[in-house]
Each structure stands twice: as structure tokens, then as C-alpha cells.
Write a protein that holds these residues in place. Structure first.
Motif, PDB file in Angstrom:
ATOM      1  N   LEU A 150       0.823  -1.217   0.000  1.00  0.00           N
ATOM      2  CA  LEU A 150       0.000   0.000   0.000  1.00  0.00           C
ATOM      3  C   LEU A 150       0.855   1.263   0.000  1.00  0.00           C
ATOM      4  CD1 LEU A 150      -2.972  -0.858   2.389  1.00  0.00           C
ATOM      5  CD2 LEU A 150      -3.078  -0.392  -0.057  1.00  0.00           C
ATOM      6  N   SER A 151       1.984   1.241   0.704  1.00  0.00           N
ATOM      7  CA  SER A 151       2.861   2.422   0.740  1.00  0.00           C
ATOM      8  C   SER A 151       3.412   2.755  -0.636  1.00  0.00           C
ATOM      9  CB  SER A 151       4.021   2.205   1.710  1.00  0.00           C
ATOM     10  OG  SER A 151       3.530   2.109   3.015  1.00  0.00           O
ATOM     11  N   ASP A 152       3.671   1.727  -1.444  1.00  0.00           N
ATOM     12  CA  ASP A 152       4.160   1.957  -2.808  1.00  0.00           C
ATOM     13  C   ASP A 152       3.047   2.480  -3.706  1.00  0.00           C
ATOM     14  OD1 ASP A 152       6.632   0.950  -2.003  1.00  0.00           O
ATOM     15  OD2 ASP A 152       6.175  -1.081  -2.704  1.00  0.00           O
ATOM     16  N   LYS A 153       1.842   1.949  -3.545  1.00  0.00           N
ATOM     17  CA  LYS A 153       0.701   2.338  -4.380  1.00  0.00           C
ATOM     18  C   LYS A 153       0.227   3.752  -4.035  1.00  0.00           C
ATOM     19  CE  LYS A 153      -2.893   1.176  -7.083  1.00  0.00           C
ATOM     20  NZ  LYS A 153      -2.788   0.731  -8.450  1.00  0.00           N
ATOM     21  N   PHE A 154       0.351   4.136  -2.746  1.00  0.00           N
ATOM     22  CA  PHE A 154      -0.116   5.443  -2.269  1.00  0.00           C
ATOM     23  C   PHE A 154       1.025   6.185  -1.576  1.00  0.00           C
ATOM     24  CE2 PHE A 154      -3.661   2.451  -2.215  1.00  0.00           C
ATOM     25  CZ  PHE A 154      -4.587   3.117  -3.000  1.00  0.00           C
ATOM     26  N   PRO A 155       2.060   6.587  -2.322  1.00  0.00           N
ATOM     27  CA  PRO A 155       3.228   7.201  -1.684  1.00  0.00           C
ATOM     28  C   PRO A 155       2.941   8.547  -1.022  1.00  0.00           C
ATOM     29  CG  PRO A 155       3.378   7.403  -4.065  1.00  0.00           C
ATOM     30  CD  PRO A 155       2.189   6.533  -3.773  1.00  0.00           C
ATOM     31  N   ASN A 156       1.918   9.258  -1.471  1.00  0.00           N
ATOM     32  CA  ASN A 156       1.616  10.575  -0.905  1.00  0.00           C
ATOM     33  C   ASN A 156       0.550  10.531   0.184  1.00  0.00           C
ATOM     34  OD1 ASN A 156       3.456  11.847  -2.680  1.00  0.00           O
ATOM     35  ND2 ASN A 156       1.927  11.770  -4.295  1.00  0.00           N
ATOM     36  N   LEU A 157       0.056   9.365   0.495  1.00  0.00           N
ATOM     37  CA  LEU A 157      -0.965   9.225   1.523  1.00  0.00           C
ATOM     38  C   LEU A 157      -0.305   9.291   2.895  1.00  0.00           C
ATOM     39  CD1 LEU A 157      -3.993   8.717   1.979  1.00  0.00           C
ATOM     40  CD2 LEU A 157      -3.496   6.257   1.900  1.00  0.00           C
ATOM     41  N   SER A 158      -0.913  10.024   3.789  1.00  0.00           N
ATOM     42  CA  SER A 158      -0.361  10.167   5.143  1.00  0.00           C
ATOM     43  C   SER A 158      -0.352   8.825   5.868  1.00  0.00           C
ATOM     44  CB  SER A 158      -1.205  11.159   5.949  1.00  0.00           C
ATOM     45  OG  SER A 158      -2.499  10.609   6.182  1.00  0.00           O
ATOM     46  N   ALA A 159       0.399   8.761   6.945  1.00  0.00           N
ATOM     47  CA  ALA A 159       0.449   7.538   7.757  1.00  0.00           C
ATOM     48  C   ALA A 159      -0.947   7.185   8.259  1.00  0.00           C
ATOM     49  CB  ALA A 159       1.414   7.723   8.922  1.00  0.00           C
ATOM     50  N   GLU A 160      -1.725   8.194   8.644  1.00  0.00           N
ATOM     51  CA  GLU A 160      -3.091   7.948   9.104  1.00  0.00           C
ATOM     52  C   GLU A 160      -3.957   7.385   7.980  1.00  0.00           C
ATOM     53  OE1 GLU A 160      -1.362  11.108  11.741  1.00  0.00           O
ATOM     54  OE2 GLU A 160      -1.423  10.768   9.593  1.00  0.00           O
ATOM     55  N   GLY A 161      -3.763   7.892   6.779  1.00  0.00           N
ATOM     56  CA  GLY A 161      -4.506   7.392   5.625  1.00  0.00           C
ATOM     57  C   GLY A 161      -4.155   5.953   5.300  1.00  0.00           C
ATOM     58  N   ARG A 162      -2.854   5.637   5.357  1.00  0.00           N
ATOM     59  CA  ARG A 162      -2.434   4.248   5.114  1.00  0.00           C
ATOM     60  C   ARG A 162      -2.956   3.325   6.198  1.00  0.00           C
ATOM     61  NH1 ARG A 162       2.126   6.744   3.426  1.00  0.00           N
ATOM     62  NH2 ARG A 162       3.212   6.345   5.376  1.00  0.00           N
ATOM     63  N   ASP A 163      -2.935   3.775   7.444  1.00  0.00           N
ATOM     64  CA  ASP A 163      -3.475   2.959   8.543  1.00  0.00           C
ATOM     65  C   ASP A 163      -4.955   2.680   8.321  1.00  0.00           C
ATOM     66  OD1 ASP A 163      -1.002   2.913   9.762  1.00  0.00           O
ATOM     67  OD2 ASP A 163      -1.508   4.420  11.276  1.00  0.00           O
ATOM     68  N   LEU A 164      -5.700   3.703   7.896  1.00  0.00           N
ATOM     69  CA  LEU A 164      -7.126   3.523   7.640  1.00  0.00           C
ATOM     70  C   LEU A 164      -7.340   2.545   6.484  1.00  0.00           C
ATOM     71  CD1 LEU A 164     -10.118   4.163   8.001  1.00  0.00           C
ATOM     72  CD2 LEU A 164      -9.778   6.155   6.512  1.00  0.00           C
ATOM     73  N   LEU A 165      -6.620   2.725   5.396  1.00  0.00           N
ATOM     74  CA  LEU A 165      -6.765   1.837   4.243  1.00  0.00           C
ATOM     75  C   LEU A 165      -6.394   0.402   4.608  1.00  0.00           C
ATOM     76  CD1 LEU A 165      -7.796   2.401   1.445  1.00  0.00           C
ATOM     77  CD2 LEU A 165      -5.470   2.850   0.706  1.00  0.00           C
ATOM     78  N   ASN A 166      -5.318   0.242   5.371  1.00  0.00           N
ATOM     79  CA  ASN A 166      -4.935  -1.095   5.847  1.00  0.00           C
ATOM     80  C   ASN A 166      -6.037  -1.720   6.689  1.00  0.00           C
ATOM     81  OD1 ASN A 166      -2.404  -2.251   5.071  1.00  0.00           O
ATOM     82  ND2 ASN A 166      -1.408  -0.490   6.025  1.00  0.00           N
ATOM     83  N   ALA A 167      -6.639  -0.923   7.547  1.00  0.00           N
ATOM     84  CA  ALA A 167      -7.698  -1.448   8.422  1.00  0.00           C
ATOM     85  C   ALA A 167      -8.924  -1.853   7.600  1.00  0.00           C
ATOM     86  CB  ALA A 167      -8.082  -0.407   9.470  1.00  0.00           C
TER      87      ALA A 167
END
Length: 170
Positions: free
Chosen positions: A74-91
């Protein structure tokens, strides 16, 4: 593998829609079930019993030969997404439905309190859009004979293939 519908399915769908909104394209555009699974595993890594207890005993899992993809990208697919955004997407896109957050938990996620904050309702456009008083040139009625595609007698002109112009629209 679920035999009943639950809100966890909707939470997964919210994760997919959020991802699509972020990349402005389908997140997992597989054309077949196998392709869909492959794209999912490319993005999220392959599930296993450590992250999804009971995964290996799902009814149809033995029908698929799964690639070895142990890591989430997900970090590679969404490099500009904040840590909070990645945490939400992961969840939202957690494999184990029992570990996905509730809708209430999603709404209280820190991602939704980040800047930029949503606009105040008063600053949002109104729908339907406000119109200028008085008829505009495009809204005034014209005689049928002046409409594009009408013959002088007001009857629709046939298109080049012999059909009426209505068929070109539908």
C-alpha cells in the motif's frame, strides 16, 4: 468463505472505494476471479493463518495456487498518503473480517481529522444550481422547423442509413 452477509463486507468495499478515489482509477481491476485475487495479493500480500486465523481451512482456498507475496505494498501504491490514511486503508482492507473496524470506528479515525479539513456546509455548492432569472437563449422554444435535424415540414430527417435521428441517440 463467509456463509452470511455482514457489515465487514461493506467495510472492505469502503476500503476499495477509498483507494479508487485516491488513485482516480479502479483499485483492483481484475477481469476474472483469478486475476482479481492476484491483484489483491500484489497489493496486500498473501493471507496466511498468522494474520487470518482459519484462512487455510476456507472452503475454496485449495483450488488456487497462491504466489509468494508476503508483504503489503500500500505504501508503494499510495506514496503521498499520510500515515493515518495508510493505517485507515490497511484497516479497511484487512483480510480477516473479524479484525476489520466497525463503521463507527472508521468515522472516528484520525485520517478524517487531518488537514485539509472538509469545507463548511455554507461554502459547498448548492444543488440544483441556482439559475439566472429570465429565459436564456438555449431554453427558449424554437419552432420545430428550426430545430437541428428537422426538415422544413417539421418531420425528423432520416440519417444516412435511412433510420430516423432518434436511433442515433439510443
Amino acid at each position: 468463505g463467509a456463509k452470511t452477509y455482514s457489515s465487514a463486507i461493506d467495510i472492505w468495499a469502503c476500503g476499495a472505494v477509498l483507494g479508487e478515489l485516491l488513485v482516480h482509477a479502479p483499485l483492483l481491476p481484475g477481469r476474472t476471479e483469478q486475476e482479481q485475487l492476484s491483484l489483491t495479493f500484489d497489493l496486500l500480500g498473501c493471507p496466511n493463518d498468522a494474520i487470518w486465523p482459519g484462512y487455510s481451512s476456507l472452503p475454496s482456498i485449495s483450488l488456487y495456487k497462491l504466489p509468494h507475496r508476503p508483504y503489503n505494498t500500500l505504501s508503494d501504491k499510495f506514496p503521498n498518503l499520510s500515515a493515518e490514511g495508510r493505517d485507515l486503508l490497511n484497516a479497511l482492507l484487512t483480510y480477516d473480517p473479524d479484525k476489520r473496524p466497525t463503521a463507527r470506528a472508521v468515522l472516528s479515525n484520525a485520517y478524517f481529522r487531518q488537514r485539509p479539513t472538509p469545507k463548511q456546509q455554507e461554502l459547498m455548492p448548492s444543488f440544483p444550481a441556482q439559475t439566472v432569472k429570465g429565459p436564456s437563449a438555449s431554453s427558449r422554444k424554437r419552432p420545430r422547423s428550426q430545430e437541428q435535424g428537422a426538415a422544413a415540414d417539421g418531420a425528423p430527417r432520416p440519417d444516412k442509413k435511412g433510420g430516423d435521428r432518434f436511433g442515433l441517440v439510443f
